[in-house]
Design a protein around this motif. Structure first.
Motif, PDB file in Angstrom:
ATOM      1  N   GLU A  72       0.825  -1.199   0.000  1.00 13.87           N
ATOM      2  CA  GLU A  72       0.000   0.000   0.000  1.00 13.87           C
ATOM      3  C   GLU A  72       0.866   1.258   0.000  1.00 13.87           C
ATOM      4  O   GLU A  72       0.584   2.233  -0.691  1.00 13.87           O
ATOM      5  N   ASN A  73       1.955   1.231   0.782  1.00 16.32           N
ATOM      6  CA  ASN A  73       2.796   2.412   0.900  1.00 16.32           C
ATOM      7  C   ASN A  73       3.650   2.645  -0.338  1.00 16.32           C
ATOM      8  O   ASN A  73       3.833   3.773  -0.788  1.00 16.32           O
ATOM      9  N   ASN A  74       4.156   1.568  -0.906  1.00 11.60           N
ATOM     10  CA  ASN A  74       5.087   1.699  -2.021  1.00 11.60           C
ATOM     11  C   ASN A  74       4.406   1.675  -3.382  1.00 11.60           C
ATOM     12  O   ASN A  74       4.862   2.301  -4.330  1.00 11.60           O
ATOM     13  N   MET A  75       3.317   0.888  -3.500  1.00  7.44           N
ATOM     14  CA  MET A  75       2.611   0.698  -4.762  1.00  7.44           C
ATOM     15  C   MET A  75       3.554   0.204  -5.859  1.00  7.44           C
ATOM     16  O   MET A  75       3.250   0.240  -7.033  1.00  7.44           O
ATOM     17  N   PHE A  76       4.771  -0.267  -5.439  1.00  7.55           N
ATOM     18  CA  PHE A  76       5.774  -0.811  -6.353  1.00  7.55           C
ATOM     19  C   PHE A  76       6.328   0.241  -7.318  1.00  7.55           C
ATOM     20  O   PHE A  76       7.474   0.189  -7.693  1.00  7.55           O
ATOM     21  N   LYS A  77       5.527   1.186  -7.766  1.00  8.67           N
ATOM     22  CA  LYS A  77       5.996   2.241  -8.637  1.00  8.67           C
ATOM     23  C   LYS A  77       5.050   3.428  -8.480  1.00  8.67           C
ATOM     24  O   LYS A  77       3.885   3.269  -8.102  1.00  8.67           O
ATOM     25  N   PRO A  78       5.532   4.635  -8.743  1.00  8.66           N
ATOM     26  CA  PRO A  78       4.661   5.811  -8.620  1.00  8.66           C
ATOM     27  C   PRO A  78       3.451   5.676  -9.548  1.00  8.66           C
ATOM     28  O   PRO A  78       3.556   5.179 -10.661  1.00  8.66           O
ATOM     29  N   CYS A  79       2.305   6.114  -9.086  1.00  8.15           N
ATOM     30  CA  CYS A  79       1.116   6.038  -9.920  1.00  8.15           C
ATOM     31  C   CYS A  79       0.190   7.201  -9.598  1.00  8.15           C
ATOM     32  O   CYS A  79       0.284   7.811  -8.535  1.00  8.15           O
ATOM     33  N   GLU A  80      -0.689   7.478 -10.519  1.00  9.96           N
ATOM     34  CA  GLU A  80      -1.643   8.569 -10.372  1.00  9.96           C
ATOM     35  C   GLU A  80      -3.060   7.999 -10.434  1.00  9.96           C
ATOM     36  O   GLU A  80      -3.363   7.176 -11.302  1.00  9.96           O
ATOM     37  N   LYS A  81      -3.902   8.414  -9.525  1.00 12.13           N
ATOM     38  CA  LYS A  81      -5.255   7.876  -9.442  1.00 12.13           C
ATOM     39  C   LYS A  81      -6.024   8.150 -10.724  1.00 12.13           C
ATOM     40  O   LYS A  81      -6.073   9.281 -11.217  1.00 12.13           O
ATOM     41  N   VAL A  82      -6.624   7.110 -11.273  1.00 15.32           N
ATOM     42  CA  VAL A  82      -7.432   7.231 -12.487  1.00 15.32           C
ATOM     43  C   VAL A  82      -8.817   7.754 -12.123  1.00 15.32           C
ATOM     44  O   VAL A  82      -9.499   7.196 -11.257  1.00 15.32           O
ATOM     45  N   THR A  83      -9.230   8.815 -12.776  1.00 20.08           N
ATOM     46  CA  THR A  83     -10.557   9.402 -12.514  1.00 20.08           C
ATOM     47  C   THR A  83     -11.392   9.498 -13.797  1.00 20.08           C
ATOM     48  O   THR A  83     -12.443  10.131 -13.803  1.00 20.08           O
ATOM     49  N   ARG A  84     -10.914   8.877 -14.860  1.00 20.20           N
ATOM     50  CA  ARG A  84     -11.678   8.844 -16.110  1.00 20.20           C
ATOM     51  C   ARG A  84     -11.788   7.401 -16.572  1.00 20.20           C
ATOM     52  O   ARG A  84     -10.775   6.742 -16.823  1.00 20.20           O
ATOM     53  N   PHE A  85     -13.015   6.937 -16.690  1.00 12.27           N
ATOM     54  CA  PHE A  85     -13.211   5.532 -17.027  1.00 12.27           C
ATOM     55  C   PHE A  85     -14.604   5.312 -17.600  1.00 12.27           C
ATOM     56  O   PHE A  85     -15.530   6.088 -17.353  1.00 12.27           O
ATOM     57  N   VAL A  86     -14.723   4.251 -18.375  1.00  6.71           N
ATOM     58  CA  VAL A  86     -15.995   3.842 -18.956  1.00  6.71           C
ATOM     59  C   VAL A  86     -16.239   2.385 -18.588  1.00  6.71           C
ATOM     60  O   VAL A  86     -15.354   1.539 -18.778  1.00  6.71           O
ATOM     61  N   MET A  87     -17.414   2.095 -18.054  1.00  9.10           N
ATOM     62  CA  MET A  87     -17.809   0.712 -17.848  1.00  9.10           C
ATOM     63  C   MET A  87     -18.937   0.379 -18.818  1.00  9.10           C
ATOM     64  O   MET A  87     -19.994   1.020 -18.782  1.00  9.10           O
ATOM     65  N   ILE A  88     -18.720  -0.599 -19.681  1.00 10.63           N
ATOM     66  CA  ILE A  88     -19.804  -1.103 -20.508  1.00 10.63           C
ATOM     67  C   ILE A  88     -20.531  -2.142 -19.670  1.00 10.63           C
ATOM     68  O   ILE A  88     -20.011  -3.218 -19.397  1.00 10.63           O
ATOM     69  N   LYS A  89     -21.729  -1.794 -19.253  1.00  9.94           N
ATOM     70  CA  LYS A  89     -22.466  -2.537 -18.220  1.00  9.94           C
ATOM     71  C   LYS A  89     -23.273  -3.680 -18.843  1.00  9.94           C
ATOM     72  O   LYS A  89     -24.449  -3.531 -19.154  1.00  9.94           O
TER      73      LYS A  89
END
Length: 359
Positions: free
Chosen positions: A77-94
């Motif tokens: 949780e602390n390291n996330m293995f590599k830096p990352c940015e939270k994704v806030t754009r997404f599409v779910m085909i339901k």
């Protein structure tokens, strides 16, 4: 009397400390396994040898024996293995009857929390991608009136030409698929009035029911032609006019699987959530949920109350080219991608994280 009270108080403290120590020891040493209620709800880890092999490896030894699972989880949780940015754009085909309502509830909460711009229908429960923006029924984007949406999570058929113009181009795409046999049983439980109390085997022998139109009022329903036939392929944009062409199905499946960043497997729902968390850089708090519309074999309104499972003969009939072979081919394609192309699932830390998420 005071001495007795003091001794009793000390005894209680010692007992509590012992219980805490014992609980911690059990947490460190218990073997990784999936809770039975989760297996019943989604069959997680029960259908594919890869998941069982991963668990067997953990049981056999490795870092899980040398370091508490919680500590490994905290480090991840602390390291996330590599830096990352939270994704806030997404599409779910339901896609229907795949666990999509449960996933919708997770994504909808994230949307509200982060105040995202959403593509939504203007009327009804399904977004008609064949309509223009602002039509009634049709679709629009809000709040406000932005040119592009951050997200789409409602029922809507995949339409690349439309979505590429109204959704931000950096959006991640998600969908869900389910094996054809369990999908049909789930659909029959959900629409008991449409199957006239038939069993799955009987439904397959009744073309009038199995191939019934999605809507009796028009030729299609927001692009969906039929209720039980090739439903998953249709939600993902397949042209139903090519329903008798297996080669066309194969070509379309190859195309559509390349368009999605995550293909959820209903039988690996929670594990798919962990994949989403890692790819989207979300927290486990973002993923917490209560399963929606998960049914057993009891069928509301049925005379016998119990929906009989498909027989082996029924499954063979279901997987014929003229029935739902296309949906099964779709599931198998996403299934192969899930196990072969997602490197996460080959890492024991992935399964340890899933175990912690259950708890």
């Amino acid at each position: 009397m005071a001495k007795i009270t003091r001794k009793l108080y000390l005894l209680i403290i010692v007992l509590l400390a012992t219980c805490i120590m014992l609980s911690s020891w059990l947490k460190i040493n218990e073997i990784v396994s999936f809770p039975s209620d989760k297996q019943k709800a989604y069959g997680v880890g029960a259908r594919h040898s890869h998941s069982l092999k991963s668990l067997a490896e953990v049981k056999a030894g490795g870092s899980a024996r040398h370091q508490p699972l919680e500590q490994e989880f905290i480090e991840e949780e602390n390291n996330m293995f590599k830096p990352c940015e939270k994704v806030t754009r997404f599409v779910m085909i339901k896609t229907e009857k795949t666990g999509s309502t449960t996933l919708f509830s997770i994504l909808a909460r994230f949307i509200l929390k982060n105040k995202l711009k959403v593509m939504v229908m203007t009327k009804g429960g399904h977004l008609d991608v064949t309509r223009k923006r602002g039509d009634h029924p049709g679709w629009d984007i809000g709040p406000g009136h932005p040119s592009h949406a951050d997200t789409l999570v409602h029922h809507a058929r995949y339409n690349e030409s439309l979505l590429s113009t109204v959704i931000h181009p950096d959006a991640k795409y998600i969908t869900l698929v389910r094996d054809a046999a369990s999908w049909l049983e789930s659909a029959m439980r959900f629409w008991p009035g449409q199957v006239d109390h038939h069993s799955p085997d009987e439904l397959l022998k009744n073309p009038g029911l199995f191939y019934q139109k999605r809507s009796k009022l028009k030729d299609d329903y927001n692009g969906q032609k039929t209720l039980f036939h090739l439903s998953q392929l249709q939600w993902l944009g397949f042209d139903y006019n090519k329903k008798d062409n297996v080669t066309a199905m194969e070509e379309y499946i190859k195309y559509i699987t390349s368009k999605f960043h995550i293909g959820f497997l209903t039988d690996q729902f929670d594990a798919s959530l962990i994949r989403l968390r890692r790819l989207f850089c979300w927290t486990h708090e973002d993923l917490l949920y209560k399963a929606q519309e998960v049914g057993g074999r009891v069928r509301p309104g049925s005379r016998d109350k119990i929906l009989q499972p498909l027989s082996k003969k029924g499954i063979r009939e279901l997987l014929q080219p003229e029935t739902n072979l296309g949906d099964q081919m779709l599931y198998e394609a996403f299934n192969r991608t899930w196990w072969n192309d997602y490197s996460d699932v080959k890492d024991e830390h992935f399964w340890q994280e899933l175990y912690i998420f259950y708890r």
